[in-house]
Design a protein around this motif. Structure first.
Motif, PDB file in Angstrom:
ATOM      1  N   GLU A  67     -14.429  88.017  78.776  1.00  0.00           N
ATOM      2  CA  GLU A  67     -12.956  87.674  78.989  1.00  0.00           C
ATOM      3  C   GLU A  67     -12.577  86.157  78.597  1.00  0.00           C
ATOM      4  O   GLU A  67     -11.770  86.006  78.170  1.00  0.00           O
ATOM      5  CB  GLU A  67     -12.715  87.839  80.451  1.00  0.00           C
ATOM      6  N   VAL A  70     -12.628  86.071  74.655  1.00  0.00           N
ATOM      7  CA  VAL A  70     -11.326  86.664  74.087  1.00  0.00           C
ATOM      8  C   VAL A  70     -10.160  85.628  74.409  1.00  0.00           C
ATOM      9  O   VAL A  70      -9.476  85.311  73.511  1.00  0.00           O
ATOM     10  CB  VAL A  70     -10.968  88.082  74.819  1.00  0.00           C
ATOM     11  N   ALA A  71     -10.309  84.967  75.411  1.00  0.00           N
ATOM     12  CA  ALA A  71      -9.222  83.915  75.892  1.00  0.00           C
ATOM     13  C   ALA A  71      -9.154  82.761  74.680  1.00  0.00           C
ATOM     14  O   ALA A  71      -8.075  82.347  74.447  1.00  0.00           O
ATOM     15  CB  ALA A  71      -9.425  83.614  77.297  1.00  0.00           C
ATOM     16  N   LEU A  73     -10.609  82.798  71.813  1.00  0.00           N
ATOM     17  CA  LEU A  73     -10.286  83.358  70.384  1.00  0.00           C
ATOM     18  C   LEU A  73      -8.762  83.546  70.325  1.00  0.00           C
ATOM     19  O   LEU A  73      -8.345  83.246  69.181  1.00  0.00           O
ATOM     20  CB  LEU A  73     -11.086  84.653  70.039  1.00  0.00           C
ATOM     21  N   ASN A  74      -7.947  84.132  71.093  1.00  0.00           N
ATOM     22  CA  ASN A  74      -6.593  84.454  71.176  1.00  0.00           C
ATOM     23  C   ASN A  74      -5.941  83.193  71.094  1.00  0.00           C
ATOM     24  O   ASN A  74      -4.944  83.049  70.174  1.00  0.00           O
ATOM     25  CB  ASN A  74      -6.161  85.338  72.340  1.00  0.00           C
ATOM     26  N   GLU A  75      -6.422  82.090  71.683  1.00  0.00           N
ATOM     27  CA  GLU A  75      -5.473  80.525  71.661  1.00  0.00           C
ATOM     28  C   GLU A  75      -5.840  80.068  70.547  1.00  0.00           C
ATOM     29  O   GLU A  75      -5.081  79.662  69.838  1.00  0.00           O
ATOM     30  CB  GLU A  75      -6.067  80.057  72.787  1.00  0.00           C
ATOM     31  N   PHE A  77      -6.732  81.319  67.507  1.00  0.00           N
ATOM     32  CA  PHE A  77      -6.156  82.274  66.316  1.00  0.00           C
ATOM     33  C   PHE A  77      -4.555  81.848  66.434  1.00  0.00           C
ATOM     34  O   PHE A  77      -3.779  81.731  65.582  1.00  0.00           O
ATOM     35  CB  PHE A  77      -6.207  83.425  66.426  1.00  0.00           C
ATOM     36  N   THR A  78      -3.980  81.947  67.832  1.00  0.00           N
ATOM     37  CA  THR A  78      -2.497  81.688  67.868  1.00  0.00           C
ATOM     38  C   THR A  78      -2.088  80.286  67.385  1.00  0.00           C
ATOM     39  O   THR A  78      -1.175  80.219  66.630  1.00  0.00           O
ATOM     40  CB  THR A  78      -1.978  81.753  69.338  1.00  0.00           C
ATOM     41  N   ASP A  97     -14.684  85.312  64.368  1.00  0.00           N
ATOM     42  CA  ASP A  97     -14.018  84.107  64.875  1.00  0.00           C
ATOM     43  C   ASP A  97     -13.617  83.200  63.809  1.00  0.00           C
ATOM     44  O   ASP A  97     -13.519  82.098  64.002  1.00  0.00           O
ATOM     45  CB  ASP A  97     -15.430  83.272  65.443  1.00  0.00           C
TER      46      ASP A  97
END
Length: 226
Positions: A67, A70-71, A73-75, A77-78, A97
Motif C-alpha cells: 500500500e 502504490v501510494a 508511485l501514484n503520487e 507518476f501524477t 517505477d
C-alpha cells in the motif's frame, strides 16, 4: 446538418478523452480540432526522449507494505505527468517505477530539448517536497535517475486493432534508457546531441565518453548541473 454537428462534437470529445491521458491540453486541442488524426499516424520527427527512474526501488518494495509503494508511485507518476505536460511533453508510458516522456511530436517543437531539460530539473526539484511528505508519512525518501537524448525517431500510433498506443520508436529511445540506467541518483545525464540543442539557460558539463553495446561510435556524455 444538426446530426452531423452532434456527431462531430462526440468525435472530438472521444479524441480529447483519449489523448488527454498522455498529452497536454494545448496539444489535445490542436489534434482534436484538426479535422483528422494525421498527426498521430507514424512519421519521422526530431524529438527529445526522457526516462526518469526511482533509484533502489526493489529494496524499497521489500522494506515497505504494498500500500505504501502504490501510494508513492501514484503520487510520483501524477506529479511527473503534470510536470511533463507543463513543459509541453507527452507521457509515453510508465514501466514499473520509471516514467518515459518525449517532446517534439505530435505538435512540432523547436525547443524540444530545452523543454525536456526544464522538465527534468523540475522533477529533481520537486523531490524535496515529495520526500518531506513521504518521510513524515512513511519514513522513506526516494531519489531518481534521469536520462535524456535527442534525435530522429518514428512517432505515431502503434499497436493492434484492439489496443493502440501513441509512442516513439528508435535508437533515440534506447540510448535515453541506457543513460538513465547509468545515471547517479538525482543526476540528469544527457548526450552531447541534447546539449547542443539546449540554450544557455542550463549549466551543462561533459563527463566523459562511453561505448554502448550495439552502437559503433562512442557517445559523449554530459550532465545538467543543478
Amino acid at each position: 446538418t444538426l446530426a452531423e454537428s452532434e456527431e462531430e462534437i462526440r468525435r472530438q470529445e472521444l479524441i480529447r478523452a483519449e489523448l488527454g491521458r498522455y498529452m497536454p491540453r494545448s496539444v489535445v486541442e490542436q489534434v482534436s480540432t484538426g479535422g483528422d488524426l494525421d498527426a498521430l499516424r507514424g512519421r519521422r520527427a526530431e524529438v527529445t526522449v526522457l526516462f526518469a527512474d526511482i533509484v533502489g526501488f526493489t529494496p524499497l518494495c521489500e522494506s515497505k507494505p504494498p500500500e505504501v509503494i502504490v501510494a508513492i508511485l501514484n503520487e510520483f507518476f501524477t506529479i511527473a505527468t503534470e510536470i511533463v505536460f507543463r513543459h509541453g511533453g507527452v507521457v509515453d508510458k510508465f514501466v514499473g517505477d520509471c516514467v518515459m516522456a518525449f517532446w517534439g511530436a505530435p505538435a512540432p517543437d523547436e525547443e524540444h530539448a530545452e523543454n525536456a531539460l526544464m522538465a527534468a530539473e523540475d522533477l529533481i526539484s520537486w523531490l524535496d517536497v515529495g520526500n518531506a511528505r513521504w518521510r513524515e508519512q512513511f519514513g522513506v525518501e526516494i531519489e531518481i535517475a534521469v536520462g535524456v537524448h535527442s534525435g530522429e525517431a518514428l512517432v505515431g500510433n502503434v499497436g493492434s486493432e484492439s489496443r493502440v498506443a501513441y509512442t516513439v520508436i528508435g535508437e533515440v529511445v534506447n540510448l535515453a534508457a541506457r543513460l538513465e540506467a547509468i545515471a547517479r541518483p538525482n543526476q540528469i545525464l544527457i548526450t552531447s546531441a541534447t546539449a547542443a540543442l539546449a540554450d544557455d539557460a542550463f549549466e551543462i558539463a561533459q563527463v566523459g565518453t562511453r561505448t554502448f553495446p550495439g552502437m559503433d561510435e562512442e557517445v559523449t556524455l554530459c550532465e545538467v548541473r543543478l
